[in-house]
Design a protein around this motif. Sequence first.
Motif, PDB file in Angstrom:
ATOM      1  N   VAL A  26       5.250  -2.170  -0.882  1.00 33.42           N
ATOM      2  CA  VAL A  26       4.252  -1.125  -0.500  1.00 33.42           C
ATOM      3  C   VAL A  26       2.653  -1.773  -0.189  1.00 33.42           C
ATOM      4  O   VAL A  26       2.291  -2.110  -1.373  1.00 33.42           O
TER       5      VAL A  26
ATOM      6  N   LEU B  90      -1.091  -0.936   0.493  1.00 32.57           N
ATOM      7  CA  LEU B  90      -2.047   0.385   0.546  1.00 32.57           C
ATOM      8  C   LEU B  90      -3.291  -0.128   0.351  1.00 32.57           C
ATOM      9  O   LEU B  90      -4.000   0.714   0.008  1.00 32.57           O
TER      10      LEU B  90
ATOM     11  N   GLU C 194      -4.500  -0.104   6.790  1.00 36.68           N
ATOM     12  CA  GLU C 194      -3.830  -0.314   8.075  1.00 36.68           C
ATOM     13  C   GLU C 194      -3.127   0.848   8.395  1.00 36.68           C
ATOM     14  O   GLU C 194      -2.879   1.731   7.848  1.00 36.68           O
TER      15      GLU C 194
ATOM     16  N   SER D 247       0.267   2.545   8.379  1.00 28.46           N
ATOM     17  CA  SER D 247       1.468   2.530   7.700  1.00 28.46           C
ATOM     18  C   SER D 247       2.823   2.673   8.484  1.00 28.46           C
ATOM     19  O   SER D 247       3.895   2.168   8.133  1.00 28.46           O
TER      20      SER D 247
ATOM     21  N   ARG E 180      -0.005  -4.888  10.442  1.00 32.06           N
ATOM     22  CA  ARG E 180      -0.557  -5.672   9.198  1.00 32.06           C
ATOM     23  C   ARG E 180      -1.347  -6.915   9.672  1.00 32.06           C
ATOM     24  O   ARG E 180      -1.230  -7.409  10.529  1.00 32.06           O
TER      25      ARG E 180
END
Length: 356
Positions: A31, A33, A37, A39, A50
């Motif tokens: 993950v 965070l 970006e 997600s 990404r």
Amino acid sequence: MFNLNDILRENIKKLIPYSSARDEYKGEASVFLDANENSFGSPLETNYNRYPDPLQLKVKQRITEIKGVPAKNIFLGNGSDEAIDLLFRAFCRPGIDNVITVPPTYGMYEVSANINDIEIRKVNLLPDFQLNLEGIAEAIDEHTKLIFICSPNNPTGNSIDRDAIQTILTNFSGLVIVDEAYINFSRQKTFIQELTEFSNLVVLQTLSKAWGLAGLRVGMAFASEEIIEVLNKVKAPYNINQASQQLALDALQNIDQVNEWIRQTISEREKLVSNLLKLEFVNKIFPSDANFLLVKCSSPREIYQFLVDKGIIVRDRSKIELCEGCLRITVGTPEENNLLIQNLQTYTPKTTNLLK
């Protein structure tokens, strides 16, 4: 004696580079965070939501395998033009310092100098397109920071004498940039092998020519770890996008195909020389270590326009000093080269040119 800190701009010494999310965490995770970006992904078959690796380590590792140069000595840029611009920005003080070029040569050195408000001192090549060492020595002063040498040279096609380049490397206290965009087509060996001997050497190469990736804009600079650290410090955080990194990495697996293209290009270059010399309006073809020929002919502008009308585009270099009367012709595929020759065989000079 060369000392990097002697030529590095003071503001660059003090510069704290931008720290991106991918700089602060380089590992794998399930993950992410940390970088704001999207997600959910991207509306494409391949996800580009990404940010890419800011230092392009996978691509550099493959280049290391091919070139034998450690990744710490490699910089990747948005074409070699980015590396050229960064060298001006890092080492040359606007309105104070100067650089030396050796025309006729690649035009972006002068453009980058002008953009960065750096004086450019031109020392023309000799009539045989080799370096004027005396002229270069006379042009150097305490504010000279960079000397650009393109070898094989664009637009002349010839390789520059290695001993002459080494003389400059030995005696100049600034950076010597040897631009090897066309080295894959040359009989001369690369200057990459001299990186451990000369700490003031920067070698530029590209994936645009022999590797056929001009549309991706991926250039390479090889230099000491010190110089590479400076370039990485000054560059934009994500200067090579993810698509270009992945496609470049894929292409770098196909070295056998590229070597075959190089062999074909060199073979076609020799055939093209032979066929062009049979044309009565071709006066001279200069020796080439590149994937192009500099062709001296009568009425170059008229021939250029004749080819344009036939849908064949070459480069008119006739207004460049030492290249008067010359067209630069890239070596194409066998079919393209044959089409060029077939059309040129039908060209008839206009009598009005006799009065020009």
